[in-house]
Scaffold this motif. Structure first.
Motif, mmCIF file in Angstrom:
data_model
loop_
_atom_site.group_PDB
_atom_site.id
_atom_site.type_symbol
_atom_site.label_atom_id
_atom_site.label_comp_id
_atom_site.label_asym_id
_atom_site.label_seq_id
_atom_site.Cartn_x
_atom_site.Cartn_y
_atom_site.Cartn_z
ATOM 1 N N UNK A 112 0.829 -1.202 0.000
ATOM 2 C CA UNK A 112 0.000 0.000 0.000
ATOM 3 C C UNK A 112 0.869 1.259 0.000
ATOM 4 N N UNK A 113 1.915 1.250 0.842
ATOM 5 C CA UNK A 113 2.757 2.441 1.002
ATOM 6 C C UNK A 113 3.824 2.566 -0.086
ATOM 7 N N UNK A 114 4.422 1.433 -0.491
ATOM 8 C CA UNK A 114 5.542 1.452 -1.430
ATOM 9 C C UNK A 114 5.396 0.389 -2.537
ATOM 10 N N UNK A 115 4.342 0.489 -3.327
ATOM 11 C CA UNK A 115 4.147 -0.502 -4.394
ATOM 12 C C UNK A 115 5.287 -0.519 -5.402
ATOM 13 N N UNK A 116 6.032 0.590 -5.472
ATOM 14 C CA UNK A 116 7.163 0.666 -6.402
ATOM 15 C C UNK A 116 8.256 -0.334 -6.070
ATOM 16 N N UNK A 117 8.259 -0.831 -4.837
ATOM 17 C CA UNK A 117 9.305 -1.750 -4.384
ATOM 18 C C UNK A 117 8.939 -3.224 -4.557
ATOM 19 N N UNK A 118 7.667 -3.509 -4.879
ATOM 20 C CA UNK A 118 7.194 -4.894 -4.896
ATOM 21 C C UNK A 118 6.795 -5.321 -6.309
ATOM 22 N N UNK A 119 7.488 -6.334 -6.818
ATOM 23 C CA UNK A 119 7.197 -6.869 -8.146
ATOM 24 C C UNK A 119 5.907 -7.673 -8.145
ATOM 25 N N UNK A 120 5.751 -8.514 -7.134
ATOM 26 C CA UNK A 120 4.549 -9.327 -6.954
ATOM 27 C C UNK A 120 4.553 -9.837 -5.525
ATOM 28 N N UNK A 121 3.363 -10.177 -5.021
ATOM 29 C CA UNK A 121 3.205 -10.546 -3.619
ATOM 30 C C UNK A 121 2.479 -11.881 -3.499
ATOM 31 N N UNK A 122 3.127 -12.848 -2.846
ATOM 32 C CA UNK A 122 2.470 -14.103 -2.495
ATOM 33 C C UNK A 122 2.148 -14.022 -1.005
ATOM 34 N N UNK A 123 0.857 -13.934 -0.687
ATOM 35 C CA UNK A 123 0.414 -13.725 0.685
ATOM 36 C C UNK A 123 -0.164 -15.008 1.258
#
Length: 316
Positions: A112-123
């Motif tokens: 939410x805060x830094x989407x620029x840092x995350x390529x993809x998220x496995x939650x």
């Protein structure tokens, strides 16, 4: 655990312990409560062999990472800032994020805060929980499940620690990691961590060596650092007011077990299945519900979880 390199990194004013292995695109793993970098041991070994650099820290307050004394040092802003600084220290622009339990909560706010840092998220286990501007989260949980709901019992400083102390730390860890009771975790009056037979054999996916490792670290640190995360839930609600209604716009794959106490309480199952989850996370690509699997699916169903991670991140 051969080949895993351990080091200490300065992040956001604290010293953080990091375990890593492999070379290639970074996969960053965030653990939950009461866990450590060690929770990702299977995924670290597998993904480092598949061409990735697997990085798993002990989060603030855990293991060999520093544990500030004040409760207010564990807000979501502190926790996310730690991880942003860690990513910066890795000298990469973006990472693949994999997170479970409290790590998953940090993961959602990081996206939410830094989407620029995350390529993809496995939650794993904990879906995105949109902020309800009308009610604080702990107040809502208390109204729904009463004072003995585990998060409510964790609120008073020192109280849960004293209850956990009624059992050995090894027994507490064993009880929590092997719990398979769906529905909201209501703590018995005898105290937290006293909900199982000490003589019950460990499941095949958790060895005595694993339990001993966890216990060795929590004997040193205690559980206060991890419990302080829960004690900031209402403060986090205040701090994140500016993000009310904001969508998470990172590609996401969500994996949970059908016996997971999170999936089977707080209306989570309906939230996921109704389409509300997809509305809040428009780039949610897949939801996987593992049959017969409980909360700690990264350890209980390690190979299946690893395969799901690899299948998803390999697309990017």
């Amino acid at each position: 655990m051969e080949g895993i390199v351990h080091r200490t990194v300065e992040v956001n004013g604290i010293k953080m312990h990091v375990a890593e292995k492999g070379e290639g695109p970074v996969v960053l793993f965030l653990h939950g409560f009461p866990e450590l970098w060690y929770s990702w041991r299977h995924q670290i070994l597998a993904l480092s062999n598949l061409g990735y650099r697997a990085v798993a820290p002990d989060l603030r307050g855990y293991g060999d990472t520093e544990a500030p004394a004040s409760i207010s040092s564990y807000t979501i802003l502190h926790l996310v800032s730690d991880i942003v600084a860690l990513i910066h220290s890795l000298a990469v622009d973006q990472v693949f994020l994999v997170a479970h339990d409290w790590g998953a909560v940090i993961g959602w706010y990081l996206c939410l805060f830094r989407p620029d840092r995350i390529k993809a998220y496995v939650c794993l286990s904990v879906p995105f929980m949109p902020r309800n501007p009308k009610v604080k989260p702990v107040d809502a949980m208390r109204a729904l499940y009463g004072d003995d709901y585990y998060i409510c019992r964790f609120q008073e400083p020192g109280k849960a620690e004293a209850e956990f102390a009624n059992n050995s730390i090894e027994q507490v860890i064993k009880n929590i990691l092997t719990s398979r009771r769906p529905g909201p975790p209501i703590l018995r009056k005898e105290g937290a961590g006293s909900n199982s037979d000490p003589s019950r054999p460990l499941p095949t996916w958790l060895s005595q060596e694993d339990v001993t490792y966890y216990a060795s670290k929590f004997t040193k640190t205690g559980l206060t650092g991890g419990l302080n995360y829960y004690r900031n839930l209402n403060l986090n609600w205040e701090l994140t007011a500016p993000w009310t209604g904001v969508q998470v716009k990172v590609p996401v794959k969500f994996i949970t077990g059908d016996l997971d106490a999170v999936y089977t309480s707080l209306g989570m199952k309906n939230y996921i299945e109704s389409g509300a989850f997809k509305k809040d996370v428009p780039c949610l690509e897949e939801v996987v519900v593992q049959e017969g699997v409980a909360h700690f699916n990264n350890q209980e169903a390690a190979e299946d979880v690893t395969n799901h991670i690899y299948d998803f991140i390999n697309k990017f």
